[in-house]
Write an enzyme that holds these catalytic residues in place. Structure first.
Site, short mmCIF file in Angstrom:
data_model
loop_
_atom_site.label_atom_id
_atom_site.label_comp_id
_atom_site.label_asym_id
_atom_site.label_seq_id
_atom_site.Cartn_x
_atom_site.Cartn_y
_atom_site.Cartn_z
N TYR A 1 -1.61 3.87 9.73
CA TYR A 1 -1.16 3.99 8.34
C TYR A 1 0.03 4.93 8.30
CZ TYR A 1 -1.76 4.76 3.23
OH TYR A 1 -1.60 4.83 1.88
N LYS B 1 -0.21 -0.43 8.57
CA LYS B 1 -0.07 -0.47 7.11
C LYS B 1 1.16 0.36 6.79
CE LYS B 1 -1.98 0.91 2.67
NZ LYS B 1 -3.01 1.69 1.93
#
Length: 314
Positions: A143, A171
């Site tokens: 992330y 992400k």
């Protein structure tokens, strides 16, 4: 020779939602509300959920609550949703414990961010993520969210991390499309857009899917967008994106995504309350008016989307 490894879409899904954590007025977890949200997400085309991420108010969840929510998502969705556990922390040792607990609770994958506050070197970021990935033994989505962690994961670091067998996806909440395309061209990492405002551009640039906040309320619209891009119908995909602009703006650019997503779920009849834990505060009257106008402009009839939702998924 064909590659027998499972695809990233089969591991993580394509139309993922960063779930809110429903709460009772006293701030305790609303278990029936969590089930209701799972029913809603399944019925609107979501195929993966992030539990205990930023939108799930991870900083205020206890480790026990986190494990219970992962198990609840796993069991009560009847394995129809991929469950990705947020294990973001600035303490690597704590992160490895979180990863083990998430795996034991039934998570399918982990979402690991750069350590916040500490601002380590890029080598430190890589070591942190690799240590947690190794402890969990699950597929990992990195992330990259510098607005929250205070430090970006650089392109070279992402390419280095791609060599780890468990690290399969990113992400991307950085919003640098050129870097995303470069990393995708240089690695086998699957990219997932973590910026609702840029969902369509990311998909058109080769992203595997989305991890959206607005999708708590309108995962069906994102499912339509993903399908339209997949089939090459860019006019249709652009129409969906344009129709979503008012709601995306209201949810993502008013206060906090978690706050506004909960308010939207109350407005469409999925949740009974929009309680958040401090330091977050519930939506003001002004913010709710903006949200109502956005729902109307987006063509969402609040009454028609309200349904009787069972407490349990049997």
């Amino acid at each position: 020779m064909t590659n027998s490894a499972p695809s990233s879409s089969s591991i993580f899904g394509t139309n993922l939602v960063a779930m809110v954590t429903p709460m009772q007025p006293d701030g305790t977890i609303d278990r029936s509300g969590f089930d209701a949200l799972l029913v809603h997400l399944l019925s609107t085309g979501c195929d993966g959920v992030v539990v205990g991420g930023t939108t799930g108010e991870a900083p205020t969840l206890t480790s026990h609550e986190m494990s219970e929510l992962i198990t609840q998502a796993r069991v009560h969705s009847n394995h129809a949703l991929r469950v990705i556990a947020g294990v973001g922390t600035n303490d690597t040792a704590a992160g490895t414990d979180m990863a083990r607990s998430a795996a034991a609770a039934g998570a399918d994958a982990l979402l690991i961010s750069a350590p916040h506050y500490s601002r380590p070197t890029q080598a430190g970021i890589a070591a942190h993520i690799v240590d947690i990935a190794g402890a969990g033994g699950l597929p990992v989505m990195v992330y990259d969210v510098p607005a929250r962690t205070g430090i970006a994961i650089e392109q070279a670091t992402l390419i280095e991390l791609s060599r780890h067998p468990s690290i399969r996806a990113v992400k991307d909440a950085k919003g640098d499309l050129y870097e995303a395309m470069t990393v995708m061209a240089s690695t086998e990492l699957a990219y997932y857009c973590g910026v609702d405002e840029l969902a369509l551009p990311y998909l058109c640039c080769g992203a595997t899917g989305l991890v959206s906040v607005t999708g708590n309320a309108v995962a069906d619209r994102y499912a339509e967008m993903i399908e339209a891009v997949r089939t090459g119908d860019l006019d249709r995909a652009n129409a969906v994106q344009r129709a979503l602009l008012p709601l995306t703006d209201a949810v993502m650019r008013t206060t906090q995504g978690a706050i506004m997503a909960k308010a939207a779920l109350v407005r469409i009849g999925v949740l009974s309350g929009a309680t958040v834990r401090r330091p977050l505060l519930e939506s003001s009257t002004t913010d709710l008016r903006r949200l109502d106008a956005a729902l109307c402009a987006t063509g969402i009839d609040q009454e028609s989307r309200s349904v009787d939702i069972p407490v349990r998924l049997a």
